[in-house]
Design a protein around this motif. Structure first.
Motif, PDB file in Angstrom:
ATOM      1  N   HIS A  70      19.891  39.215   2.912  1.00 36.03           N
ATOM      2  CA  HIS A  70      20.578  39.213   4.199  1.00 36.03           C
ATOM      3  C   HIS A  70      21.879  40.014   4.161  1.00 36.03           C
ATOM      4  O   HIS A  70      22.709  39.889   5.061  1.00 36.03           O
ATOM      5  N   CYS A  71      22.032  40.834   3.121  1.00 31.77           N
ATOM      6  CA  CYS A  71      23.290  41.555   2.919  1.00 31.77           C
ATOM      7  C   CYS A  71      23.158  43.030   3.270  1.00 31.77           C
ATOM      8  O   CYS A  71      22.064  43.601   3.304  1.00 31.77           O
ATOM      9  N   THR A  72      24.301  43.653   3.517  1.00 37.29           N
ATOM     10  CA  THR A  72      24.347  45.095   3.739  1.00 37.29           C
ATOM     11  C   THR A  72      24.179  45.829   2.410  1.00 37.29           C
ATOM     12  O   THR A  72      24.256  45.233   1.334  1.00 37.29           O
ATOM     13  N   GLU A  73      23.976  47.119   2.495  1.00 38.51           N
ATOM     14  CA  GLU A  73      23.760  47.907   1.282  1.00 38.51           C
ATOM     15  C   GLU A  73      25.005  47.943   0.404  1.00 38.51           C
ATOM     16  O   GLU A  73      24.916  48.007  -0.816  1.00 38.51           O
ATOM     17  N   ASP A  74      26.161  47.907   1.034  1.00 38.42           N
ATOM     18  CA  ASP A  74      27.400  47.993   0.260  1.00 38.42           C
ATOM     19  C   ASP A  74      28.044  46.623   0.039  1.00 38.42           C
ATOM     20  O   ASP A  74      29.255  46.522  -0.188  1.00 38.42           O
ATOM     21  N   VAL A  75      27.253  45.559   0.074  1.00 39.32           N
ATOM     22  CA  VAL A  75      27.767  44.207  -0.090  1.00 39.32           C
ATOM     23  C   VAL A  75      28.466  44.046  -1.437  1.00 39.32           C
ATOM     24  O   VAL A  75      28.100  44.676  -2.444  1.00 39.32           O
ATOM     25  N   VAL A  76      29.468  43.191  -1.434  1.00 34.86           N
ATOM     26  CA  VAL A  76      30.200  42.868  -2.656  1.00 34.86           C
ATOM     27  C   VAL A  76      30.196  41.345  -2.830  1.00 34.86           C
ATOM     28  O   VAL A  76      30.488  40.611  -1.879  1.00 34.86           O
ATOM     29  N   PHE A  77      29.823  40.904  -4.042  1.00 38.19           N
ATOM     30  CA  PHE A  77      29.900  39.486  -4.411  1.00 38.19           C
ATOM     31  C   PHE A  77      31.097  39.305  -5.344  1.00 38.19           C
ATOM     32  O   PHE A  77      31.217  40.034  -6.342  1.00 38.19           O
ATOM     33  N   VAL A  78      31.950  38.355  -5.037  1.00 37.54           N
ATOM     34  CA  VAL A  78      33.092  38.034  -5.902  1.00 37.54           C
ATOM     35  C   VAL A  78      32.870  36.624  -6.450  1.00 37.54           C
ATOM     36  O   VAL A  78      32.808  35.651  -5.684  1.00 37.54           O
ATOM     37  N   LEU A  79      32.769  36.517  -7.765  1.00 32.39           N
ATOM     38  CA  LEU A  79      32.529  35.240  -8.443  1.00 32.39           C
ATOM     39  C   LEU A  79      33.843  34.741  -9.027  1.00 32.39           C
ATOM     40  O   LEU A  79      34.419  35.371  -9.922  1.00 32.39           O
ATOM     41  N   ASP A  80      34.316  33.599  -8.523  1.00 36.61           N
ATOM     42  CA  ASP A  80      35.571  33.026  -9.013  1.00 36.61           C
ATOM     43  C   ASP A  80      35.320  32.206 -10.278  1.00 36.61           C
ATOM     44  O   ASP A  80      34.185  31.880 -10.623  1.00 36.61           O
ATOM     45  N   ASP A  81      36.417  31.863 -10.983  1.00 35.11           N
ATOM     46  CA  ASP A  81      36.362  31.060 -12.220  1.00 35.11           C
ATOM     47  C   ASP A  81      35.491  31.729 -13.290  1.00 35.11           C
ATOM     48  O   ASP A  81      34.848  31.053 -14.090  1.00 35.11           O
ATOM     49  N   ALA A  82      35.500  33.052 -13.306  1.00 38.51           N
ATOM     50  CA  ALA A  82      34.595  33.774 -14.194  1.00 38.51           C
ATOM     51  C   ALA A  82      35.014  33.743 -15.655  1.00 38.51           C
ATOM     52  O   ALA A  82      34.283  34.235 -16.518  1.00 38.51           O
ATOM     53  N   ASP A  83      36.176  33.186 -15.951  1.00 40.39           N
ATOM     54  CA  ASP A  83      36.555  33.014 -17.356  1.00 40.39           C
ATOM     55  C   ASP A  83      35.790  31.866 -18.004  1.00 40.39           C
ATOM     56  O   ASP A  83      35.781  31.745 -19.228  1.00 40.39           O
ATOM     57  N   ARG A  84      35.161  31.017 -17.205  1.00 39.13           N
ATOM     58  CA  ARG A  84      34.376  29.919 -17.761  1.00 39.13           C
ATOM     59  C   ARG A  84      33.045  30.454 -18.277  1.00 39.13           C
ATOM     60  O   ARG A  84      32.414  31.301 -17.624  1.00 39.13           O
ATOM     61  N   PRO A  85      32.592  29.971 -19.430  1.00 37.52           N
ATOM     62  CA  PRO A  85      31.328  30.467 -19.993  1.00 37.52           C
ATOM     63  C   PRO A  85      30.152  30.326 -19.040  1.00 37.52           C
ATOM     64  O   PRO A  85      29.271  31.191 -19.001  1.00 37.52           O
ATOM     65  N   ASP A  86      30.103  29.243 -18.262  1.00 37.29           N
ATOM     66  CA  ASP A  86      28.974  29.030 -17.365  1.00 37.29           C
ATOM     67  C   ASP A  86      28.923  30.090 -16.281  1.00 37.29           C
ATOM     68  O   ASP A  86      27.840  30.611 -15.955  1.00 37.29           O
TER      69      ASP A  86
END
Length: 344
Positions: free
Chosen positions: A294-310
């Protein structure tokens, strides 16, 4: 003392015999007229004296033997007590030496390392505090926000990751932003969309009470025409078993009710800050596969708390399953990974 008591019996018996002989002798001698009365008395006195001497000698002998035994017992007990005290003293000295050695090791090894770690932690926290203050000031000036903004950090997103989101909003000018989790960040993103001149935010929240609080907060800033907070309880999904390094991981069996996402299309930016960690392993993984169609071609995903191993493992799974994606690791207090299509 026991030997003295044992020796008393023969002594008393001997004394009794002597006394009996002294009493009987004058009578016997007088009956047979063998001696005169005076001689009998003298003889009786001599016998009594001899008996007394014998008894005293025996008593002295027994007393001497008892004293020797008592002396031996005292020596034995003294030696035992001395040896026991000596062993206790030696053990005490050894224990004190061991304690002293441990204290010396702590002073020479552990304390400097602990001090270094504490100093490093304080310095790192100071840098983080400074960087978050800088990011907050930059966001406030750039977005021209209200004087009193909801606090960030802690459970909420940190100013530095919001700065990343605002940068992409300014660049992409997305018509639709989706946020998993709601609260203070929803208000800041709402201001960013207003400044960008358009677009709306759909914040997905699993907790109904917190969702209502977020709606009230959004409305207090006059952003309810831009920000919509949707309640999507965590519902059952099929867990998966994945390999992360040498570990077999069974993923979370709950995620947001996907029905609230059914009408969303043309998504240009996704901020993944939920569900909470307690939901299970890789709880945030479903966001990308659920929304990517459901996203555009130039969509950006930002994942927070990415310092956690999970969270890092979640990003690894996204890249493995979507080779068209590229990951950029942004410098942020809790870690922020940005995923976009290559070449876009």
């Amino acid at each position: 003392m026991r030997s003295l008591r044992r020796g008393r019996r023969p002594l008393l018996l001997a004394a009794a015999v002597v006394a009996l002989a002294a009493l009987v002798a004058p009578t016997v001698l007088g009956v047979f007229a063998l001696v005169t009365v005076a001689e009998a008395v003298i003889a009786t006195g001599l016998v009594a004296l001899a008996g007394a001497v014998a008894v005293l000698g025996a008593a002295a002998f027994l007393l001497r033997r008892s004293m020797r035994e008592m002396s031996q017992v005292v020596k034995t007990q003294t030696r035992t007590v001395t040896e026991t005290l000596g062993r206790d003293r030696l053990e005490t000295i050894r224990a004190l030496d061991a304690t002293r050695a441990r204290v010396n090791r702590i002073q020479s090894d552990a304390l400097p390392k602990l001090s270094q770690r504490i100093t490093g932690a304080i310095a790192k926290q100071g840098r983080n505090d400074y960087e978050q203050q800088v990011a907050w000031n930059e966001l406030s000036r750039h977005l021209d926000t209200a004087p009193f903004m909801p606090p960030l950090r802690g459970w909420a997103a940190s100013p530095d990751v919001l700065r990343v989101l605002v940068h992409h909003i300014d660049h992409l000018r997305p018509d639709l932003v989706v946020e998993f989790g709601s609260g203070a960040s929803s208000v800041w993103i709402g201001y960013a969309l207003r400044r960008a001149g358009g677009g709306r935010l759909v914040a997905v929240e699993h907790d109904a009470r917190y969702a209502e609080l977020s709606r009230t907060l959004v409305a207090s800033h006059g952003l309810d025409d831009i920000v919509e907070v949707r309640t999507a309880p965590l519902t059952g999904i099929e867990p998966a078993t994945v390999t992360v390094g040498d570990e077999e991981v069974v993923t979370a069996d709950r995620w947001y009710d996907a029905d609230v996402l059914a009408d969303l299309d043309g998504i240009g930016l996704v901020f993944v800050d939920g569900p909470p960690k307690a939901t299970g392993r890789h709880a945030r993984y479903p966001a990308l596969p659920a929304l990517m169609p459901h996203c555009t071609e130039d969509v950006v995903f930002v994942l927070d708390d990415a310092d956690r191993p999970d969270e890092r493992a979640v990003g690894d799974r996204w890249l493995a399953e979507h080779p068209e994606l590229h990951r950029t690791e942004e410098h942020a207090e809790k870690g922020a990974h940005v995923f976009s299509r290559k070449g876009v």
